[in-house]
Motif scaffolding. Structure first.
Motif, PDB file in Angstrom:
ATOM      1  N   ASP A  19       0.841  -1.189   0.000  1.00  0.00           N
ATOM      2  CA  ASP A  19       0.000   0.000   0.000  1.00  0.00           C
ATOM      3  C   ASP A  19       0.875   1.238   0.000  1.00  0.00           C
ATOM      4  O   ASP A  19       1.959   1.244   0.569  1.00  0.00           O
ATOM      5  N   LYS A  20       0.374   2.269  -0.610  1.00  0.00           N
ATOM      6  CA  LYS A  20       1.081   3.534  -0.608  1.00  0.00           C
ATOM      7  C   LYS A  20       0.848   4.205   0.739  1.00  0.00           C
ATOM      8  O   LYS A  20      -0.272   4.489   1.116  1.00  0.00           O
ATOM      9  N   THR A  21       1.915   4.426   1.470  1.00  0.00           N
ATOM     10  CA  THR A  21       1.842   5.053   2.778  1.00  0.00           C
ATOM     11  C   THR A  21       2.667   6.329   2.759  1.00  0.00           C
ATOM     12  O   THR A  21       3.815   6.324   2.321  1.00  0.00           O
ATOM     13  N   THR A  22       2.065   7.410   3.238  1.00  0.00           N
ATOM     14  CA  THR A  22       2.755   8.678   3.369  1.00  0.00           C
ATOM     15  C   THR A  22       3.049   8.894   4.839  1.00  0.00           C
ATOM     16  O   THR A  22       2.162   8.748   5.676  1.00  0.00           O
ATOM     17  N   ALA A  23       4.282   9.228   5.162  1.00  0.00           N
ATOM     18  CA  ALA A  23       4.666   9.478   6.547  1.00  0.00           C
ATOM     19  C   ALA A  23       5.109  10.926   6.700  1.00  0.00           C
ATOM     20  O   ALA A  23       5.908  11.427   5.911  1.00  0.00           O
ATOM     21  N   ILE A  24       4.563  11.590   7.708  1.00  0.00           N
ATOM     22  CA  ILE A  24       4.977  12.936   8.076  1.00  0.00           C
ATOM     23  C   ILE A  24       5.944  12.755   9.239  1.00  0.00           C
ATOM     24  O   ILE A  24       5.548  12.334  10.323  1.00  0.00           O
ATOM     25  N   GLY A  25       7.212  13.049   9.013  1.00  0.00           N
ATOM     26  CA  GLY A  25       8.273  12.762   9.970  1.00  0.00           C
ATOM     27  C   GLY A  25       8.169  13.515  11.282  1.00  0.00           C
ATOM     28  O   GLY A  25       7.522  14.559  11.384  1.00  0.00           O
ATOM     29  N   GLU A  26       8.837  12.973  12.289  1.00  0.00           N
ATOM     30  CA  GLU A  26       8.793  13.522  13.648  1.00  0.00           C
ATOM     31  C   GLU A  26       9.342  14.949  13.705  1.00  0.00           C
ATOM     32  O   GLU A  26       8.896  15.754  14.512  1.00  0.00           O
ATOM     33  N   ASP A  33      -3.649  22.530   5.020  1.00  0.00           N
ATOM     34  CA  ASP A  33      -4.533  21.371   4.927  1.00  0.00           C
ATOM     35  C   ASP A  33      -3.883  20.261   4.112  1.00  0.00           C
ATOM     36  O   ASP A  33      -3.134  20.528   3.171  1.00  0.00           O
ATOM     37  N   ILE A  34      -4.204  19.019   4.471  1.00  0.00           N
ATOM     38  CA  ILE A  34      -3.663  17.852   3.775  1.00  0.00           C
ATOM     39  C   ILE A  34      -4.822  16.963   3.347  1.00  0.00           C
ATOM     40  O   ILE A  34      -5.732  16.698   4.137  1.00  0.00           O
ATOM     41  N   THR A  35      -4.780  16.488   2.110  1.00  0.00           N
ATOM     42  CA  THR A  35      -5.758  15.532   1.596  1.00  0.00           C
ATOM     43  C   THR A  35      -4.996  14.270   1.192  1.00  0.00           C
ATOM     44  O   THR A  35      -3.967  14.353   0.529  1.00  0.00           O
ATOM     45  N   PHE A  36      -5.503  13.107   1.597  1.00  0.00           N
ATOM     46  CA  PHE A  36      -4.814  11.852   1.312  1.00  0.00           C
ATOM     47  C   PHE A  36      -5.791  10.835   0.749  1.00  0.00           C
ATOM     48  O   PHE A  36      -6.996  10.953   0.911  1.00  0.00           O
ATOM     49  N   ASP A  37      -5.241   9.809   0.046  1.00  0.00           N
ATOM     50  CA  ASP A  37      -6.119   8.813  -0.560  1.00  0.00           C
ATOM     51  C   ASP A  37      -5.734   7.367  -0.258  1.00  0.00           C
ATOM     52  O   ASP A  37      -6.418   6.457  -0.676  1.00  0.00           O
ATOM     53  N   LYS A  38      -4.683   7.113   0.446  1.00  0.00           N
ATOM     54  CA  LYS A  38      -4.310   5.742   0.834  1.00  0.00           C
ATOM     55  C   LYS A  38      -4.134   5.696   2.342  1.00  0.00           C
ATOM     56  O   LYS A  38      -5.088   5.669   3.069  1.00  0.00           O
ATOM     57  N   THR A  39      -2.892   5.718   2.806  1.00  0.00           N
ATOM     58  CA  THR A  39      -2.595   5.697   4.241  1.00  0.00           C
ATOM     59  C   THR A  39      -1.636   6.820   4.554  1.00  0.00           C
ATOM     60  O   THR A  39      -0.666   7.032   3.833  1.00  0.00           O
ATOM     61  N   ILE A  40      -1.920   7.539   5.643  1.00  0.00           N
ATOM     62  CA  ILE A  40      -1.012   8.588   6.096  1.00  0.00           C
ATOM     63  C   ILE A  40      -0.706   8.342   7.570  1.00  0.00           C
ATOM     64  O   ILE A  40      -1.602   8.057   8.358  1.00  0.00           O
ATOM     65  N   GLU A  41       0.582   8.398   7.898  1.00  0.00           N
ATOM     66  CA  GLU A  41       1.036   8.254   9.279  1.00  0.00           C
ATOM     67  C   GLU A  41       1.685   9.565   9.683  1.00  0.00           C
ATOM     68  O   GLU A  41       2.600  10.046   9.016  1.00  0.00           O
ATOM     69  N   ILE A  42       1.217  10.122  10.789  1.00  0.00           N
ATOM     70  CA  ILE A  42       1.690  11.430  11.233  1.00  0.00           C
ATOM     71  C   ILE A  42       2.536  11.244  12.488  1.00  0.00           C
ATOM     72  O   ILE A  42       2.022  10.837  13.531  1.00  0.00           O
ATOM     73  N   TYR A  43       3.821  11.518  12.355  1.00  0.00           N
ATOM     74  CA  TYR A  43       4.754  11.481  13.478  1.00  0.00           C
ATOM     75  C   TYR A  43       5.085  12.898  13.937  1.00  0.00           C
ATOM     76  O   TYR A  43       5.526  13.099  15.054  1.00  0.00           O
TER      77      TYR A  43
END
Length: 159
Positions: A19-26, A33-43
């Motif tokens: 799966d396409k995962t987007t990570a926002i680093g620590e 604003d953020i719009t996403f369509d798969k998986t987003i992980e917010i650190y």
């Protein structure tokens, strides 16, 4: 015959789909604003709305322990381990882990809240509908009661 030419009948062939995962680093801070369509992980930290893209059927939003969102979050499946200062809405399921802090209303169909989690706001069940926001309009929240006084038998209206 080579080893890859034949699959034996008792062996299952598995195809791995990543799966396409987007990570926002620590160490990352985003204002907007953020719009996403798969998986987003917010650190890291986001100041703004985080929402699922329109016409997306399956997308997951994960706010990790170090993650902070100052704004509303909308997703299909939402997992909160960190901090959200804003409303949390889901079309499907919200999981609030024991390390989570939410300051805002939670709009859900399925809610999985672990012991130790903090929610300062209302828990509102969607019942399969799109998440609705509660208005603080005085007209909607006014309650009128008719009470008869024991002395004068007059009616008073209380707000």
């Amino acid at each position: 015959m080579g080893i890859f030419d034949k699959i034996q009948s008792g062996t299952a062939a598995a195809v791995s789909v990543v799966d396409k995962t987007t990570a926002i680093g620590e160490n990352c801070t985003i204002d907007g604003d953020i719009t996403f369509d798969k998986t987003i992980e917010i650190y890291g930290k986001i100041t703004g709305t985080v929402k699922i893209a329109e016409n997306t059927t399956k997308a997951m939003l994960v706010v990790k322990k170090s993650g902070v969102v100052e704004g509303d979050v909308f997703g299909d499946d939402v997992v909160i381990e960190g901090e959200v200062v804003g409303n949390v809405s889901s079309k499907n399921k919200i999981t609030i882990k024991n390390s989570a802090f939410v300051s805002g209303n939670v709009y859900y169909d399925i809610l999985d809240m672990h012991g130790g989690a903090t929610v300062n706001g209302n828990l509102i069940r969607n019942k399969g509908k799109e998440p609705q926001k509660i208005g603080n309009d005085a007209k909607d929240s006014t309650v009128k009661l008719d009470i008869q006084s024991a002395d004068s038998k007059s009616k008073e209206k209380l707000l």
